[in-house]
Design a protein around this motif. Structure first.
Motif, PDB file in Angstrom:
ATOM      1  N   HIS A 515     -47.888 -60.681  10.449  1.00  7.43           N
ATOM      2  CA  HIS A 515     -48.426 -60.724   9.077  1.00  7.43           C
ATOM      3  C   HIS A 515     -49.922 -60.415   9.104  1.00  7.43           C
ATOM      4  CE1 HIS A 515     -44.691 -62.555   7.593  1.00  7.43           C
ATOM      5  NE2 HIS A 515     -44.708 -63.292   8.700  1.00  7.43           N
ATOM      6  N   ARG A 516     -50.333 -59.449   9.890  1.00  7.51           N
ATOM      7  CA  ARG A 516     -51.746 -59.104  10.000  1.00  7.51           C
ATOM      8  C   ARG A 516     -52.315 -58.697   8.636  1.00  7.51           C
ATOM      9  NH1 ARG A 516     -52.982 -61.687  14.487  1.00  7.51           N
ATOM     10  NH2 ARG A 516     -52.459 -60.614  16.448  1.00  7.51           N
ATOM     11  N   GLY A 517     -53.467 -59.242   8.309  1.00  8.58           N
ATOM     12  CA  GLY A 517     -54.156 -58.880   7.078  1.00  8.58           C
ATOM     13  C   GLY A 517     -53.732 -59.666   5.854  1.00  8.58           C
ATOM     14  N   VAL A 518     -52.632 -60.427   5.940  1.00  9.17           N
ATOM     15  CA  VAL A 518     -52.175 -61.219   4.798  1.00  9.17           C
ATOM     16  C   VAL A 518     -53.069 -62.454   4.660  1.00  9.17           C
ATOM     17  CG1 VAL A 518     -50.243 -62.505   3.812  1.00  9.17           C
ATOM     18  CG2 VAL A 518     -49.808 -60.421   5.128  1.00  9.17           C
ATOM     19  N   PRO A 519     -53.558 -62.761   3.454  1.00  3.35           N
ATOM     20  CA  PRO A 519     -54.403 -63.948   3.267  1.00  3.35           C
ATOM     21  C   PRO A 519     -53.707 -65.206   3.788  1.00  3.35           C
ATOM     22  CG  PRO A 519     -54.445 -62.590   1.300  1.00  3.35           C
ATOM     23  CD  PRO A 519     -53.406 -61.996   2.191  1.00  3.35           C
ATOM     24  N   HIS A 542     -58.312 -59.893  11.352  1.00  2.00           N
ATOM     25  CA  HIS A 542     -57.554 -58.888  10.601  1.00  2.00           C
ATOM     26  C   HIS A 542     -57.535 -59.137   9.100  1.00  2.00           C
ATOM     27  CE1 HIS A 542     -55.903 -57.352  14.402  1.00  2.00           C
ATOM     28  NE2 HIS A 542     -55.798 -58.625  14.771  1.00  2.00           N
ATOM     29  N   GLY A 543     -57.871 -60.312   8.633  1.00  2.00           N
ATOM     30  CA  GLY A 543     -57.830 -60.610   7.209  1.00  2.00           C
ATOM     31  C   GLY A 543     -58.419 -61.969   6.918  1.00  2.00           C
ATOM     32  N   PRO A 544     -58.456 -62.360   5.641  1.00  2.00           N
ATOM     33  CA  PRO A 544     -59.069 -63.640   5.272  1.00  2.00           C
ATOM     34  C   PRO A 544     -58.264 -64.837   5.758  1.00  2.00           C
ATOM     35  CG  PRO A 544     -57.997 -62.625   3.371  1.00  2.00           C
ATOM     36  CD  PRO A 544     -57.949 -61.611   4.463  1.00  2.00           C
ATOM     37  N   ARG A 561     -62.950 -69.820   2.543  1.00  3.00           N
ATOM     38  CA  ARG A 561     -62.959 -68.830   3.624  1.00  3.00           C
ATOM     39  C   ARG A 561     -63.577 -69.438   4.892  1.00  3.00           C
ATOM     40  NH1 ARG A 561     -62.832 -63.094   3.316  1.00  3.00           N
ATOM     41  NH2 ARG A 561     -62.715 -62.294   5.446  1.00  3.00           N
ATOM     42  N   GLU A 563     -64.296 -68.787   9.233  1.00  5.82           N
ATOM     43  CA  GLU A 563     -64.388 -67.923  10.402  1.00  5.82           C
ATOM     44  C   GLU A 563     -64.718 -68.793  11.610  1.00  5.82           C
ATOM     45  OE1 GLU A 563     -67.160 -64.823   9.624  1.00  5.82           O
ATOM     46  OE2 GLU A 563     -65.888 -63.832   8.132  1.00  5.82           O
TER      47      GLU A 563
END
Length: 662
Positions: A515-519, A542-544, A561, A563
């Protein structure tokens, strides 16, 4: 319209007939058919809408239908085919000449062609597809590859779209230069460079704006994208719920492939309501006035058989009181009143429930409340009309000889006295007089009832007792059972955390890699919770990725968000949250657990934060809930409530459990 017969003009006050076929117009049409007067027939049909002509073809006999179509000939309008009932449409297609059929289907939009041929035999489908132009044929064949009753079958391929960086002037020039626009459209769909829809601009706002205005500044606030595989019932619900006029349809890569308009959605909504009404009456959803006698009889026989069985069961209950009814003639007179009132009350409840199911107002969350309300309404009306009927019965039978049959046999009845009153032994063994009503004296017939009613009453009593809260000597209340389950799960979690080695999040990383890039929303572990941060750090590239922030008691969570190297501060309950809150809405939520079971049940800390959050997210979009826990936290069965949101997947340090497939 100056040549119309004044007698054909609707009379004042006859608005209900304004949109139906006029009997005299039908008579004139059939007279032209009988005489074979083609010009007269075309003149009569020229004033009718295709839907009215379709109604006419459905109402006349099969012989008259064939004669009318053959005389109509090459002027047959393709829109008539899309308005015809499915049970008649196949017959009409068989009557039309190939060249007439080819010309008729070329006039239709792609969605109408799909609706026309999807239920036909393969040879008839091929005949219609061959009549289409190459581009239209490819569009129709592509739509037929999608699942039946999906948005892909409902959409039309003709879409008016424009790049999001265009101005109003560029869009208007494009529309004027384009020769093959759809006959009807309501929006210009804005797309990004990857052909993904980003907004709708209504034609009204487009025409009212100046030429140098950017289209993206005119987009509507309400914008919904329809997945191509979405069920058409859900499409109709979306249109009705959010008052949409049209909506773009996207494929699995989110690229624009078509558009669905309000007329198609409302047809589906009408069909859904029709289906609910048919089910309420026990009639096949495909039933039609044009069905053959044997087909109709067969479709209705099953439900009538079920009704017969329930009627026999009701008659058996009445038979238990046969002796009482023999003695009290008035009861036989009043039984139809009871049955009628009970049936009407049940029908009222069923109608409201079916309607609520169709509009999705009745859900798992409010079902118990609705049931309690209906029981209260039934009890209130039962008391009200029971008292009213008692008054009516008193007046009705007050001066009658309804109990004469009883009194005539008093002398031969050892349980009676000559005054027409029952003699029942009391605890002391002495006679206790109980005056008999004028409706007839009632006697005890427990020997006649046998065990049926006694068992029923015992069952009802048992049900009433079992539904009540118990003390320590009986069943533990739900909250106490939850507390006990949490206590045991905490102990297992603590032991698993102490014995854990590295790589506990490996399986979670594998799941999220798909699920790369899916929030995504994870969480910051506290105490002995399993740590999802290694998998979250990989996903953040890759995503949030976000973490939950508690907004207050009784409120859903928000996700800020996150990181791997962002500044963190301590939030409520000791969990760390980002110092700078940049909120977003995730499509995947990693849920911390106290305990879980393989049916998707989850036991949390008791605040209900994740349940409220998942309920809100799932109401707006598809949301994947992944429980993350130590394998030792698994329970065989958890004490749950209707408001507890289920998990779609559970990941542990040992395995991935897909709910429903384990």
């Amino acid at each position: 319209m100056a040549d119309d017969d004044p007698a054909d003009i609707a009379e004042p006050g006859r608005e209900d007939d304004a949109y139906t076929l006029d009997d005299r117009a039908v008579a004139r049409i059939m007279l032209a058919v009988d005489a074979g007067e083609r010009d007269q027939l075309l003149g009569e049909l020229a004033h009718l809408h295709p839907a009215d002509i379709a109604d006419l073809l459905e109402q006349v006999s099969a012989v008259d239908r064939r004669r009318l179509i053959e005389i109509y000939g090459r002027d047959f309008d393709g829109d008539i085919l899309s308005e015809l009932d499915e049970t008649i449409r196949e017959d009409v297609l068989g009557i039309l000449q190939p060249e007439v059929l080819a010309e008729a289907v070329r006039e239709l939009e792609s969605d109408d062609v799909v609706d026309l041929i999807e239920d036909l035999e393969q040879d008839q489908q091929n005949a219609i597809l061959e009549a289409l132009e190459d581009s239209d044929r490819v569009a129709v064949q592509s739509s037929l590859t999608y699942p039946e009753y999906s948005a892909g079958r409902l959409m039309q391929r003709e879409v008016v779209m424009a790049p999001e960086h265009w101005t109003v002037g560029e869009a208007i020039d494009h529309l004027r230069d384009h020769e093959e626009l759809p006959e009807q459209f309501y929006h210009v769909v804005l797309v990004d460079p990857r052909l993904r829809p980003v907004g709708n601009v209504t034609l009204g706002r487009l025409m009212a704006a100046r030429r140098n205005v950017l289209l993206k500044s005119l987009v509507e606030d309400t914008f919904h994208v329809i997945p191509v595989t979405l069920d058409e019932a859900d499409v109709a619900y979306t249109f009705n719920q959010y008052h949409l006029i049209s909506a773009p349809v996207v494929d699995e890569t989110e690229r624009l492939v078509g558009v669905i308009t309000i007329d198609d959605a409302m047809i589906v909504l009408d069909e859904e309501h029709e289906e609910d009404i048919f089910r309420l009456a026990g009639v096949s959803e495909d039933a039609s006035l044009t069905d053959r006698v044997m087909t109709t009889a067969k479709n209705r026989a099953l439900w009538l058989f079920v009704n017969l069985l329930t009627a026999i069961l009701a008659s058996g209950v009445i038979d238990l009181f046969a002796e009482t009814i023999d003695q009290i003639v008035a009861l036989a007179v009043l039984m139809p009143v009871v049955a009628s009132m009970g049936g009407n009350a049940g029908t009222q409840t069923m109608t409201v429930a079916v309607r609520a199911l169709a509009t999705r107002d009745l859900t798992a969350q409010n079902a118990l409340r609705v049931i309690r309300r209906e029981i209260a309404v039934g009890a209130l009306n039962g008391v009200l009309f029971g008292c009213l009927m008692a008054l009516v019965a008193g007046v009705w039978f007050g001066g009658s000889d309804a109990g004469a049959g009883d009194r005539a046999g008093d002398a031969a009845d050892p349980d009676r006295r000559g005054d027409g009153r029952d003699r029942d032994p009391d605890a002391a063994g002495t006679p206790q007089d109980r005056p008999g009503a004028r409706l007839g004296a009632v006697r005890d017939h427990d020997h006649r009832r046998g065990g049926v009613l006694r068992l029923s009453r015992a069952g009802l009593g048992g049900a009433a007792v079992s539904g009540a809260p118990r003390g320590s000597a009986g069943e533990t209340p739900l909250e106490a059972r939850k507390a006990a389950a949490r206590k045991a799960a905490f102990a297992r979690r603590k032991a698993a955390h102490a014995a854990a080695g590295p790589g506990a999040a490996a399986h979670l990383s594998e799941v999220l890699a798909g699920h790369r890039g899916v929030p995504l929303a994870g969480y910051m572990p506290i105490r002995t919770e399993i740590d999802p941060r290694p998998a979250m750090a990989e996903a953040a590239a890759h995503g949030p990725v976000g973490v939950p922030v508690i907004q207050g008691v009784g409120l859903a969570l928000k996700f800020a968000r996150w990181e791997p190297d962002c500044a963190m501060v301590e939030g409520p309950f000791g969990a760390m949250i980002p110092a700078c809150a940049n909120y977003f809405e995730p499509a995947i939520v990693i849920v911390p657990l106290v305990a879980f079971d393989r049916a998707g049940g989850r036991l949390g800390y008791g605040g209900g934060f994740y349940d409220r959050t998942l309920e809100g997210l799932r109401a707006r979009r598809a949301t994947l809930a992944i429980g993350f826990a130590w394998a030792a936290q698994e329970a065989e069965r958890l004490p749950l409530e209707p408001t507890d949101q289920p998990l779609d997947m559970v990941v542990t340090e040992r395995e991935v459990i897909t709910i429903g497939k384990s």
